[in-house]
Structures are given as structure tokens and as C-alpha cells.
Design an enzyme around this catalytic site. Sequence first.
Site, PDB file in Angstrom:
ATOM      1  N   HIS A  37      26.703  24.488  38.625  1.00 43.87           N
ATOM      2  CA  HIS A  37      25.990  24.833  37.387  1.00 43.87           C
ATOM      3  C   HIS A  37      25.255  26.127  37.721  1.00 43.87           C
ATOM      4  O   HIS A  37      24.454  26.157  38.670  1.00 43.87           O
ATOM      5  CB  HIS A  37      25.031  23.694  37.023  1.00 43.87           C
ATOM      6  CG  HIS A  37      24.207  23.891  35.775  1.00 43.87           C
ATOM      7  ND1 HIS A  37      24.115  22.933  34.775  1.00 43.87           N
ATOM      8  CD2 HIS A  37      23.422  24.924  35.372  1.00 43.87           C
ATOM      9  CE1 HIS A  37      23.315  23.378  33.811  1.00 43.87           C
ATOM     10  NE2 HIS A  37      22.868  24.590  34.159  1.00 43.87           N
ATOM     11  N   HIS A  47      23.103  28.993  38.720  1.00 49.87           N
ATOM     12  CA  HIS A  47      21.685  29.066  39.095  1.00 49.87           C
ATOM     13  C   HIS A  47      21.427  30.326  39.893  1.00 49.87           C
ATOM     14  O   HIS A  47      22.270  30.762  40.674  1.00 49.87           O
ATOM     15  CB  HIS A  47      21.251  27.836  39.906  1.00 49.87           C
ATOM     16  CG  HIS A  47      22.125  27.531  41.087  1.00 49.87           C
ATOM     17  ND1 HIS A  47      23.361  26.940  40.973  1.00 49.87           N
ATOM     18  CD2 HIS A  47      21.948  27.748  42.419  1.00 49.87           C
ATOM     19  CE1 HIS A  47      23.903  26.805  42.169  1.00 49.87           C
ATOM     20  NE2 HIS A  47      23.065  27.293  43.074  1.00 49.87           N
TER      21      HIS A  47
END
Length: 118
Positions: free
Chosen positions: A93, A95
Site C-alpha cells: 500500500h 507509503h
Amino acid sequence: MCLFCKIVNNEIPSNVILEDENFLAFHDINPKAPVHILAIPKVHVDSFDDVKPETMSGFTSFIQKVVKEVKIDKTGYRVITNIGDNGGQEVGHLHFHILGGAKLKWGHFSDADPMNNL
Ligand code: 5GP
Ligand code: ZN
């Protein structure tokens, strides 16, 4: 649902620094510097390779607010995003790592000879 989506949904607790409608910043669980923050979009994006420019424009301002909030904007900091296997990405995800709070080291990033591709 991925680990960071669970953090967004409060299914996994995190130590939040700043949050708005679209982004969340929280302390990394395994800090590599005195300040080590992760900034993520609330919507799932696999990595930087998939992020839309319109998301990045808001993300940039958000990260700038985060570094002011933790007062490392004047002393300096580093923003890193790891992408895919060679990039060392462990959580799928998007980041950005925000690192600071001390003079950061800089060195070779791989065991391969960096002069080999010249
Ligand atoms: P990557 O290697 O994907 O670029 O970075 C993943 C980062 O997420 C690592 O620095 C790791 O310490 C951090 N991390 C992994 N699991 C958790 C968690 O459950 N909570 C928090 N706050 N950070 C995590
Ligand atoms: Zn996710």
C-alpha cells in the site's frame, strides 16, 4: 484488506500524527531514525508506480504539513518510497517514509557495484 487499509479503518491501532480526508500519517512501528513517520493515502494504491498525479499533488502538501507538525522542516529530513521487489517494498500500500530528527546516513544501496552500469 491490506495492513495499511486496516490501519485506515482502525482495525489495527496506530500512533497517528496527522490526518485529513484523504491522507494519514503515523509513526513507523520499527523506526530507523529518531523521527520515522509513514504517510499514506487512505484509498488503496499498490505503490508509487500506480499513483495518479492528482493524488500526488495533495499528498505533497500533506507531507509538508506533517514535517512542520513534528518540527523537522527546518532541520531537514528525507522522504523515501520503496517500490516492488528490488525497491524493498514490504507493505503493498503506497507509503512515504519520512525520516529525520538526526543527521541521516547516505551510502551504497546495494551489494552490486554501482560503477558497473556506467
Ligand atoms: P516498506 O518496507 O514496505 O517500504 O515499509 C513498510 C514499513 O511499515 C516498515 O518500515 C515497517 O516497520 C512498517 N510497519 C509494518 N507493519 C506495521 C504496523 O503494523 N504498524 C506500523 N505503524 N508500521 C508498520
Ligand atoms: Zn491498502
